[in-house]
Motif scaffolding. Structure first.
Motif, PDB file in Angstrom:
ATOM      1  N   ALA A 159      78.740  61.067  -6.425  1.00  0.00           N
ATOM      2  CA  ALA A 159      78.454  59.918  -7.289  1.00  0.00           C
ATOM      3  C   ALA A 159      79.629  58.947  -7.380  1.00  0.00           C
ATOM      4  CB  ALA A 159      78.086  60.406  -8.687  1.00  0.00           C
ATOM      5  N   SER A 160      80.849  59.465  -7.276  1.00  0.00           N
ATOM      6  CA  SER A 160      82.018  58.609  -7.422  1.00  0.00           C
ATOM      7  C   SER A 160      82.681  58.250  -6.100  1.00  0.00           C
ATOM      8  CB  SER A 160      83.061  59.297  -8.323  1.00  0.00           C
ATOM      9  OG  SER A 160      82.530  59.596  -9.580  1.00  0.00           O
ATOM     10  N   PHE A 161      82.596  59.142  -5.104  1.00  0.00           N
ATOM     11  CA  PHE A 161      83.371  58.958  -3.877  1.00  0.00           C
ATOM     12  C   PHE A 161      82.516  59.100  -2.618  1.00  0.00           C
ATOM     13  CE2 PHE A 161      86.398  60.851  -7.012  1.00  0.00           C
ATOM     14  CZ  PHE A 161      87.206  59.738  -7.176  1.00  0.00           C
ATOM     15  N   GLY A 162      81.295  58.652  -2.667  1.00  0.00           N
ATOM     16  CA  GLY A 162      80.418  58.769  -1.509  1.00  0.00           C
ATOM     17  C   GLY A 162      80.903  57.949  -0.326  1.00  0.00           C
ATOM     18  N   PHE A 163      80.406  58.285   0.866  1.00  0.00           N
ATOM     19  CA  PHE A 163      80.820  57.574   2.082  1.00  0.00           C
ATOM     20  C   PHE A 163      79.732  57.714   3.138  1.00  0.00           C
ATOM     21  CE2 PHE A 163      82.494  61.878   2.091  1.00  0.00           C
ATOM     22  CZ  PHE A 163      82.178  62.364   3.351  1.00  0.00           C
ATOM     23  N   ALA A 164      79.846  56.900   4.202  1.00  0.00           N
ATOM     24  CA  ALA A 164      78.789  56.840   5.204  1.00  0.00           C
ATOM     25  C   ALA A 164      79.229  57.270   6.598  1.00  0.00           C
ATOM     26  CB  ALA A 164      78.239  55.405   5.281  1.00  0.00           C
ATOM     27  N   ASN A 165      80.531  57.427   6.831  1.00  0.00           N
ATOM     28  CA  ASN A 165      81.031  57.665   8.184  1.00  0.00           C
ATOM     29  C   ASN A 165      81.735  59.006   8.333  1.00  0.00           C
ATOM     30  OD1 ASN A 165      80.632  55.082   9.882  1.00  0.00           O
ATOM     31  ND2 ASN A 165      81.397  54.308   7.923  1.00  0.00           N
ATOM     32  N   SER A 166      81.387  59.734   9.401  1.00  0.00           N
ATOM     33  CA  SER A 166      82.073  60.981   9.741  1.00  0.00           C
ATOM     34  C   SER A 166      83.187  60.751  10.747  1.00  0.00           C
ATOM     35  CB  SER A 166      81.080  61.988  10.340  1.00  0.00           C
ATOM     36  OG  SER A 166      80.024  62.254   9.458  1.00  0.00           O
ATOM     37  N   PRO A 221      78.180  66.778  10.947  1.00  0.00           N
ATOM     38  CA  PRO A 221      79.074  65.674  10.566  1.00  0.00           C
ATOM     39  C   PRO A 221      79.133  65.566   9.040  1.00  0.00           C
ATOM     40  CG  PRO A 221      77.619  64.999  12.351  1.00  0.00           C
ATOM     41  CD  PRO A 221      77.112  66.332  11.865  1.00  0.00           C
ATOM     42  N   VAL A 222      80.332  65.399   8.504  1.00  0.00           N
ATOM     43  CA  VAL A 222      80.502  65.506   7.051  1.00  0.00           C
ATOM     44  C   VAL A 222      79.709  64.442   6.300  1.00  0.00           C
ATOM     45  CG1 VAL A 222      82.591  64.084   6.906  1.00  0.00           C
ATOM     46  CG2 VAL A 222      82.246  65.948   5.283  1.00  0.00           C
ATOM     47  N   ALA A 223      79.446  63.311   6.933  1.00  0.00           N
ATOM     48  CA  ALA A 223      78.655  62.268   6.268  1.00  0.00           C
ATOM     49  C   ALA A 223      77.194  62.681   6.085  1.00  0.00           C
ATOM     50  CB  ALA A 223      78.728  60.957   7.053  1.00  0.00           C
ATOM     51  N   ASP A 224      76.778  63.757   6.775  1.00  0.00           N
ATOM     52  CA  ASP A 224      75.407  64.257   6.641  1.00  0.00           C
ATOM     53  C   ASP A 224      75.296  65.393   5.624  1.00  0.00           C
ATOM     54  OD1 ASP A 224      74.737  62.453   8.616  1.00  0.00           O
ATOM     55  OD2 ASP A 224      74.774  63.934  10.236  1.00  0.00           O
ATOM     56  N   THR A 225      76.363  65.653   4.861  1.00  0.00           N
ATOM     57  CA  THR A 225      76.360  66.729   3.874  1.00  0.00           C
ATOM     58  C   THR A 225      76.211  66.172   2.463  1.00  0.00           C
ATOM     59  OG1 THR A 225      78.753  66.720   3.488  1.00  0.00           O
ATOM     60  CG2 THR A 225      77.943  68.006   5.375  1.00  0.00           C
ATOM     61  N   GLU A 226      76.014  67.077   1.506  1.00  0.00           N
ATOM     62  CA  GLU A 226      75.890  66.671   0.098  1.00  0.00           C
ATOM     63  C   GLU A 226      77.160  65.998  -0.418  1.00  0.00           C
ATOM     64  OE1 GLU A 226      75.977  69.857  -2.912  1.00  0.00           O
ATOM     65  OE2 GLU A 226      76.447  71.261  -1.297  1.00  0.00           O
ATOM     66  N   PHE A 227      78.312  66.332   0.174  1.00  0.00           N
ATOM     67  CA  PHE A 227      79.580  65.787  -0.303  1.00  0.00           C
ATOM     68  C   PHE A 227      79.643  64.273  -0.115  1.00  0.00           C
ATOM     69  CE2 PHE A 227      80.423  70.093   1.494  1.00  0.00           C
ATOM     70  CZ  PHE A 227      80.515  70.745   0.281  1.00  0.00           C
ATOM     71  N   ALA A 228      79.012  63.765   0.952  1.00  0.00           N
ATOM     72  CA  ALA A 228      79.028  62.330   1.224  1.00  0.00           C
ATOM     73  C   ALA A 228      78.196  61.545   0.208  1.00  0.00           C
ATOM     74  CB  ALA A 228      78.513  62.060   2.631  1.00  0.00           C
ATOM     75  N   ARG A 229      77.368  62.257  -0.552  1.00  0.00           N
ATOM     76  CA  ARG A 229      76.547  61.590  -1.560  1.00  0.00           C
ATOM     77  C   ARG A 229      77.161  61.690  -2.957  1.00  0.00           C
ATOM     78  NH1 ARG A 229      73.087  64.340   1.839  1.00  0.00           N
ATOM     79  NH2 ARG A 229      72.755  66.069   0.385  1.00  0.00           N
ATOM     80  N   HIS A 259      84.906  64.240  11.779  1.00  0.00           N
ATOM     81  CA  HIS A 259      85.112  65.332  10.819  1.00  0.00           C
ATOM     82  C   HIS A 259      83.792  66.060  10.588  1.00  0.00           C
ATOM     83  CE1 HIS A 259      87.627  67.490   8.114  1.00  0.00           C
ATOM     84  NE2 HIS A 259      86.976  67.142   7.019  1.00  0.00           N
ATOM     85  N   PHE A 260      83.844  67.394  10.696  1.00  0.00           N
ATOM     86  CA  PHE A 260      82.642  68.226  10.608  1.00  0.00           C
ATOM     87  C   PHE A 260      82.811  69.312   9.555  1.00  0.00           C
ATOM     88  CE2 PHE A 260      82.842  66.967  15.160  1.00  0.00           C
ATOM     89  CZ  PHE A 260      81.558  66.496  15.381  1.00  0.00           C
ATOM     90  N   THR A 261      81.673  69.855   9.117  1.00  0.00           N
ATOM     91  CA  THR A 261      81.661  71.120   8.391  1.00  0.00           C
ATOM     92  C   THR A 261      80.982  72.151   9.278  1.00  0.00           C
ATOM     93  OG1 THR A 261      79.534  70.753   7.288  1.00  0.00           O
ATOM     94  CG2 THR A 261      81.504  69.918   6.182  1.00  0.00           C
ATOM     95  N   ARG A 262      81.545  73.352   9.293  1.00  0.00           N
ATOM     96  CA  ARG A 262      80.977  74.435  10.086  1.00  0.00           C
ATOM     97  C   ARG A 262      79.791  75.058   9.357  1.00  0.00           C
ATOM     98  NH1 ARG A 262      86.683  76.891  11.448  1.00  0.00           N
ATOM     99  NH2 ARG A 262      86.937  76.345  13.652  1.00  0.00           N
ATOM    100  N   GLY A 263      78.785  75.447  10.111  1.00  0.00           N
ATOM    101  CA  GLY A 263      77.654  76.131   9.531  1.00  0.00           C
ATOM    102  C   GLY A 263      77.966  77.591   9.238  1.00  0.00           C
TER     103      GLY A 263
END
Length: 498
Positions: free
Chosen positions: A199-206, A189-197, A175-179
């Motif tokens: 506070a309540s629903f963070g994750f490590a895998n795209s 990769p979505v795990a490399d975005t601010e959304f993956a951090r 899963h990706f986000t487009r630039g």
């Protein structure tokens, strides 16, 4: 960051599929036993991709009866949205709410009075296109509740977070986000975005299969996840052949097997929808955990062009008061949109809600002052109400949610007291939890019709059909969509002073 063109080069080309093909397939399967998708939307922004469908902020049996009985273009709605707001709840509360909604929906459907003994329901757990939310808890609860009520077991949970309109795509199971801007054409990769951090629903895998393993704490190992990559979604230029390929790939699903789908375009969503329709015709029982555009494609709805300012007020006489723009989201794009709006809309009055004062000893007095300021400003034009941009959070997820709720309750109180003192011309709510609470509690909307998007594919307009906000256009604006100008563009359409 890889280039999207390079990643796609390994897969077949997109296949053009008209929405009508899906709509006809759905109509055929609904002819003997009418089917409705019940969309449990964990915040209200999931409606941004659809048009002319009912949305509920309450879910008693009579509320579902109202929604199921609506008619548009000579037919009952193919989908009904229920605003659960569970992304703002803790897991136990979210589970209880999902169960209650499913039970009431099934009760209302069985009493719908068709010759076949009621409506046939399929359930959609609509969540975030950047993977934040209660997963796998919500699909688990829906599946368990359906089994408890009617004995029907779920074979597979179809996971489709993609939202191409907003730049979220899934390719090769990742899963990706487009630039945008200078990064246009690049994928992150979505795990490399601010959304993956989060506070309540963070994750490590795209990689979606690994995301499922991570979030299920190993209950669903990555190698147990069925991945419908673009080789399957685009198996043939003949959509019926691709539909059979998708159904064949799903055939092994049992006991809520996770099924992940690659999606890059609306045509991919339509191809997937035809395949899911075929799988269900064969007897597969499926639940859906999806991003916003899935429902549009699944029911065969055309993409609605963006509404004009005139269409936003159609059937209602707009007030001469100013409009109310409420901004609660703290993601980066929202802050940039807020900055662009305040710079360009020089006539607007800005009222900032200081979060630290809301958490202080004189919160009630501070709230009174804020309401007075908003009402006074509305008499002269548009008012931008936003929370202070300093995000107060802790390392504890529950504590972070509690702070978010306190802030949201204050925003709701400001909107509700303003509405009952001096109704605004329009209301825009920016942010998922913010727009949910403003709808259900600030504006006291119980039933509404989603009329369509204010921008292409994103940002929906609700027409409240009851309560004190009836006739006031309500704009649901997700925190994480649009470019820097989007909030200003929507406000400009609705305002009489911008």
């Amino acid at each position: 960051m890889p280039l999207e063109a390079d990643v796609l080069a390994a897969f077949p080309a997109e296949v053009q599929i008209p929405a009508r093909l899906v709509a006809d397939s759905v109509a055929a399967s609904s002819e003997a036993s009418p089917r409705v998708l019940v969309v449990l939307d964990d915040d209200p922004t999931g409606t941004q991709s659809v048009a002319n469908l009912p949305v509920l902020t309450r879910w008693e049996v009579p509320d579902f009866a109202w929604a199921f009985a609506l008619e548009a273009d000579g037919q009952h709605p193919r989908a009904v949205y229920v605003l659960t707001n569970t992304r703002s709840l803790d897991p136990a509360e979210a589970a209880a709410r999902n169960e209650e909604i499913v039970r009431n929906a099934l009760a209302a459907a069985s009493a719908a009075g068709t010759a076949e003994g009621g409506l046939r329901l399929s359930f959609v757990s609509r969540s975030d296109s950047t993977l934040r939310g209660h997963f796998p808890l919500e699909p688990d609860v829906i599946a368990a509740t359906v089994t408890a009520v009617n004995g029907e077991a779920t074979d597979g949970v179809v996971i489709v977070p993609a939202f191409p309109d907003a730049g979220r795509v899934t390719i090769g199971g990742v899963h990706f986000t487009r630039g945008t801007g200078e990064n246009a054409g690049k994928l992150t990769p979505v795990a490399d975005t601010e959304f993956a951090r989060d506070a309540s629903f963070g994750f490590a895998n795209s990689e979606m299969a690994k995301y499922v393993e991570e979030k299920s704490q190993g209950r669903f190992p990555a190698d147990s996840v069925i991945v419908l990559d673009l080789n399957i979604i685009r198996a043939s230029a003949d959509p019926q052949i691709s539909a059979k390929a998708i159904a064949d790939a799903i055939d092994a699903a049992t006991n809520s097997t996770p099924i992940v789908a690659d999606i890059v375009t609306e045509n991919d969503l339509r191809a997937l929808s035809l395949g899911l329709e075929e799988a269900e015709r064969r007897g597969k029982k499926l639940l859906y955990r999806v991003g916003p555009p899935f429902v549009r494609a699944r029911i065969g709805q055309e993409i609605r062009s963006e509404l004009t300012g005139e269409e936003a007020y159609a059937g209602n006489t707009p007030s001469e008061a100013g409009g109310l723009i409420v901004v609660g989201s703290h993601v980066g794009v929202t802050t940039r949109q807020l900055n662009a709006l305040t710079e360009q809309h020089s006539a607007a009055r800005i009222v900032e809600i200081d979060v630290e004062k809301l958490l202080g000893d004189n919160a009630a007095g501070y709230l009174d002052e804020t309401v007075d300021a908003v009402v006074a400003a509305l008499r002269g034009g548009d008012v931008i109400v936003h929370t202070s941009r300093l995000l107060i959070k802790t390392d504890d997820a529950a504590a972070s949610l509690k702070i978010a709720r306190t802030v949201s309750a204050a925003v709701v109180a400001v909107v509700n007291r303003t509405l009952k003192t001096f109704p605004p011309r329009f209301v825009i709510a920016k942010g998922g939890i913010t727009s949910s609470d403003v709808a259900a509690h600030g504006l006291e909307i119980r039933h509404a019709i989603v009329r369509g998007p204010m921008l292409p594919g994103i940002v929906s307009l609700w027409e409240p059909v009851d309560g004190p906000a009836k006739g006031i256009p309500y704009i649901v604006f997700a925190g994480n969509v649009g470019d820097d100008q989007s909030l200003a563009d929507v406000t400009r359409k609705l305002s009489n002073t911008f």
